[in-house]
Motif scaffolding. Structure first.
Motif, PDB file in Angstrom:
ATOM      1  N   ALA A   1      31.162 -62.194  -2.001  1.00  0.00           N
ATOM      2  CA  ALA A   1      30.437 -63.130  -1.483  1.00  0.00           C
ATOM      3  C   ALA A   1      29.096 -62.564  -1.636  1.00  0.00           C
ATOM      4  O   ALA A   1      28.890 -61.735  -2.048  1.00  0.00           O
ATOM      5  CB  ALA A   1      30.327 -62.836   0.443  1.00  0.00           C
ATOM      6  N   GLY A   2      28.030 -63.611  -2.187  1.00  0.00           N
ATOM      7  CA  GLY A   2      26.702 -62.678  -2.213  1.00  0.00           C
ATOM      8  C   GLY A   2      25.168 -63.308  -1.225  1.00  0.00           C
ATOM      9  O   GLY A   2      25.499 -64.765  -0.613  1.00  0.00           O
ATOM     10  N   ILE A   3      24.407 -62.560  -1.334  1.00  0.00           N
ATOM     11  CA  ILE A   3      22.973 -62.659  -0.598  1.00  0.00           C
ATOM     12  C   ILE A   3      22.036 -62.576  -1.512  1.00  0.00           C
ATOM     13  O   ILE A   3      22.457 -61.403  -1.928  1.00  0.00           O
ATOM     14  CB  ILE A   3      23.146 -61.773   0.863  1.00  0.00           C
ATOM     15  CG1 ILE A   3      22.207 -62.892   1.895  1.00  0.00           C
ATOM     16  CG2 ILE A   3      23.695 -60.584   0.844  1.00  0.00           C
ATOM     17  CD1 ILE A   3      21.899 -62.669   3.084  1.00  0.00           C
ATOM     18  N   SER A   4      20.957 -63.388  -1.668  1.00  0.00           N
ATOM     19  CA  SER A   4      19.490 -62.762  -2.290  1.00  0.00           C
ATOM     20  C   SER A   4      18.762 -61.911  -1.259  1.00  0.00           C
ATOM     21  O   SER A   4      19.614 -61.331  -0.868  1.00  0.00           O
ATOM     22  CB  SER A   4      18.557 -64.657  -2.321  1.00  0.00           C
ATOM     23  OG  SER A   4      18.452 -65.134  -1.053  1.00  0.00           O
ATOM     24  N   TRP A   5      18.033 -61.660  -2.660  1.00  0.00           N
ATOM     25  CA  TRP A   5      17.498 -59.920  -2.543  1.00  0.00           C
ATOM     26  C   TRP A   5      17.114 -61.041  -0.449  1.00  0.00           C
ATOM     27  O   TRP A   5      15.905 -59.676   0.369  1.00  0.00           O
ATOM     28  CB  TRP A   5      16.080 -59.803  -2.576  1.00  0.00           C
ATOM     29  CG  TRP A   5      14.745 -61.116  -2.442  1.00  0.00           C
ATOM     30  CD1 TRP A   5      14.496 -62.059  -3.205  1.00  0.00           C
ATOM     31  CD2 TRP A   5      13.765 -60.959  -2.050  1.00  0.00           C
ATOM     32  NE1 TRP A   5      13.558 -63.033  -3.619  1.00  0.00           N
ATOM     33  CE2 TRP A   5      13.143 -62.688  -2.404  1.00  0.00           C
ATOM     34  CE3 TRP A   5      13.489 -60.064  -1.321  1.00  0.00           C
ATOM     35  CZ2 TRP A   5      11.371 -63.000  -1.671  1.00  0.00           C
ATOM     36  CZ3 TRP A   5      11.912 -60.698  -0.720  1.00  0.00           C
ATOM     37  CH2 TRP A   5      11.113 -61.726  -1.377  1.00  0.00           C
TER      38      TRP A   5
ATOM     39  N   ASN B   1      16.869 -56.247  -4.292  1.00  0.00           N
ATOM     40  CA  ASN B   1      18.594 -56.837  -4.513  1.00  0.00           C
ATOM     41  C   ASN B   1      19.413 -58.132  -4.111  1.00  0.00           C
ATOM     42  O   ASN B   1      19.211 -57.721  -2.758  1.00  0.00           O
ATOM     43  CB  ASN B   1      18.804 -55.723  -5.225  1.00  0.00           C
ATOM     44  CG  ASN B   1      18.452 -54.231  -6.513  1.00  0.00           C
ATOM     45  OD1 ASN B   1      17.872 -53.500  -5.564  1.00  0.00           O
ATOM     46  ND2 ASN B   1      18.187 -55.078  -7.415  1.00  0.00           N
ATOM     47  N   ALA B   2      19.764 -58.466  -4.603  1.00  0.00           N
ATOM     48  CA  ALA B   2      21.192 -59.141  -4.078  1.00  0.00           C
ATOM     49  C   ALA B   2      22.186 -58.539  -4.009  1.00  0.00           C
ATOM     50  O   ALA B   2      21.768 -56.803  -4.484  1.00  0.00           O
ATOM     51  CB  ALA B   2      21.223 -60.182  -5.462  1.00  0.00           C
ATOM     52  N   MET B   3      23.350 -58.479  -3.566  1.00  0.00           N
ATOM     53  CA  MET B   3      24.073 -58.323  -2.666  1.00  0.00           C
ATOM     54  C   MET B   3      25.346 -59.025  -2.628  1.00  0.00           C
ATOM     55  O   MET B   3      25.105 -59.978  -3.065  1.00  0.00           O
ATOM     56  CB  MET B   3      24.012 -57.688  -1.550  1.00  0.00           C
ATOM     57  CG  MET B   3      22.326 -56.583  -0.971  1.00  0.00           C
ATOM     58  SD  MET B   3      22.518 -54.896  -2.071  1.00  0.00           S
ATOM     59  CE  MET B   3      24.144 -54.339  -0.879  1.00  0.00           C
TER      60      MET B   3
END
Length: 123
Positions: free
Chosen positions: A48-52, A31-33
């Protein structure tokens, strides 16, 4: 996914903090977080977001160049390094697990939320 955020505290303007968010399951790596924050009297906003796999990140304009999101899928943990903090960054910070593998800025795409950790920046 159960999420446990930590690392908040009181810091002077210009200082740094690193937030951590530990996930309870290995499915975390699928999962992205994301990190969101909510200041008193304001809506919860994307930070902020980050891919799997950590290959893609995105940031709110207000934190670009100061905050860095990263993840360690072996430790099932996502981090938010916050530098050059200012009083406007004061908020409760929440980590969240997306329903998807790539990050978005919409709260509706995040199905699991941590309990929040308080960040207070003094001037």
């Amino acid at each position: 996914v159960q999420l446990q955020a930590s690392g908040g505290g009181l810091v002077q303007a210009g200082g740094s903090l690193r937030l951590s968010c530990a996930a309870s399951t290995r499915r975390f790596s699928n999962n992205a977080m994301g990190w969101f924050r909510q200041a008193p009297g304001k809506e919860r906003e994307f930070v902020a977001g980050i891919s799997w796999n950590g290959g893609n990140t995105n940031y709110a304009d207000s934190v670009k160049g100061r905050f860095t999101i990263s993840r360690d899928n072996i430790k099932n943990t996502v981090y938010l390094q916050m530098n050059s903090l200012n009083p406007e960054d004061t908020a409760v910070y929440y980590c969240a697990a997306s329903r998807w593998a790539v990050p978005s800025t919409s709260r509706r795409d995040f199905g699991s939320w941590g309990q929040g950790t308080q960040v207070t920046v003094s001037s």
